[in-house]
Write a protein that holds these residues in place. Structure first.
Motif, PDB file in Angstrom:
ATOM      1  N   SER A  66       0.927  -1.273   0.105  1.00 16.07           N
ATOM      2  CA  SER A  66      -0.076   0.156   0.041  1.00 16.07           C
ATOM      3  C   SER A  66       0.455   1.336  -0.102  1.00 16.07           C
ATOM      4  N   LEU A  67       1.838   1.298   0.735  1.00  6.48           N
ATOM      5  CA  LEU A  67       2.877   2.500   0.826  1.00  6.48           C
ATOM      6  C   LEU A  67       3.628   2.546  -0.655  1.00  6.48           C
ATOM      7  N   TYR A  68       3.929   1.394  -1.191  1.00  2.37           N
ATOM      8  CA  TYR A  68       4.497   1.247  -2.716  1.00  2.37           C
ATOM      9  C   TYR A  68       3.638   2.000  -3.622  1.00  2.37           C
ATOM     10  N   ARG A  69       2.395   1.715  -3.539  1.00  2.00           N
ATOM     11  CA  ARG A  69       1.585   2.228  -4.249  1.00  2.00           C
ATOM     12  C   ARG A  69       1.415   3.747  -4.376  1.00  2.00           C
ATOM     13  N   LEU A  70       1.523   4.079  -3.066  1.00  2.00           N
ATOM     14  CA  LEU A  70       1.376   5.933  -2.787  1.00  2.00           C
ATOM     15  C   LEU A  70       2.959   6.382  -3.214  1.00  2.00           C
ATOM     16  N   ASN A  71       3.866   5.630  -3.294  1.00  2.00           N
ATOM     17  CA  ASN A  71       5.234   6.242  -3.602  1.00  2.00           C
ATOM     18  C   ASN A  71       5.207   6.127  -5.303  1.00  2.00           C
ATOM     19  N   ARG A  72       4.535   5.092  -5.705  1.00  2.00           N
ATOM     20  CA  ARG A  72       4.555   5.261  -7.314  1.00  2.00           C
ATOM     21  C   ARG A  72       3.826   6.079  -7.768  1.00  2.00           C
ATOM     22  N   SER A  73       2.490   6.486  -7.242  1.00  2.00           N
ATOM     23  CA  SER A  73       1.669   7.741  -7.578  1.00  2.00           C
ATOM     24  C   SER A  73       2.289   8.725  -7.498  1.00  2.00           C
TER      25      SER A  73
END
Length: 243
Positions: free
Chosen positions: A222-229
């Protein structure tokens, strides 16, 4: 910075500040600490601290008169009620709260707080996870510890705050101790990342960032998706010449 912790069990809280980094910071007066036993502020017979909920049901509710008196005794501050129903606490909150001169942390017990006390005195309600504890003391200590680290003088090396987990929605890259090798079988015999030992700091930073992204994707998708966005937005602005 001043911390005021309101609790029914001061003896659970005080020992945490009697060793290591927070003790040194407290001794240096980086912050002030006040631990108040809220039972002392109960106006009821035998200093009763809790009552059955209106409408019945299991558990007891902390007395609002007692909470009110305790809150008034510590003076004006940013009042935080610790409750599992609160907003999930995170690193951004720690950095934000470190800018306040006085934090008042109210520890729940039993079935929790009278909602009227929260509505009247609470500036925010925070929780440390989707699980139930026997009281809010551990949550209050988590807040104190994480906030105190951001106060100048708490950490011996201010660079310790740089590139920590959760900055830019990423976990920290893996670390390895530069330990003395012993002639015994150990996990320390396993090889580490070779770039860490080559002295090329620019290359090392690049490798560590790649490892940070991989680690975040594996442990905290979930954190990775935030960073990717976040990276996609930055790349878009960069291509438009807006950054």
């Amino acid at each position: 910075m001043r911390f005021s912790i309101l609790t029914l069990f001061p003896e659970l809280v005080a020992p945490y500040f009697q060793a290591s980094i927070l003790k040194r910071a407290l001794d240096k007066q980086v912050f002030r600490l006040e631990i108040a036993n809220i039972r002392d502020f109960s106006p009821h017979k035998h200093q009763r601290a809790d009552f059955a909920p209106i409408g019945g049901g299991a558990g007891q509710i902390l007395d609002p008169y007692m909470l009110e008196n305790a809150l008034r005794s510590v003076g004006q501050g940013h009042v935080i009620f610790l409750s599992p129903s609160g907003k999930p606490y995170n690193q951004s909150d720690a950095k934000r709260l470190a800018t306040y001169p006085h934090l008042v942390l109210v520890c729940g017990r039993y079935e929790g707080f009278d909602e009227r006390a929260i509505e009247t005195y609470g500036d925010e309600v925070l929780g440390i996870g989707d699980f139930i504890l026997t009281g809010g003391e551990l949550a209050a200590l988590c807040v104190c510890d994480s906030v105190a680290r951001h106060l100048e003088g708490t950490l011996g090396n201010s660079q310790s705050l740089e590139h920590e987990s959760f900055e830019e929605h990423l976990l920290e890259a893996p670390h390895f101790a530069n330990t003395d090798r012993l002639n015994t079988p150990s996990c320390a015999d396993m090889p580490t990342i070779s770039e860490y030992s080559k002295g090329n700091h620019a290359k090392m930073r690049s490798v560590m960032r790649d490892l940070s992204i991989c680690k975040t994707q594996y442990y905290r998708p979930s954190l990775y998706r935030l960073n990717r966005s976040q990276r996609m937005v930055f790349d878009s602005l960069y291509q438009k010449g807006q950054v």
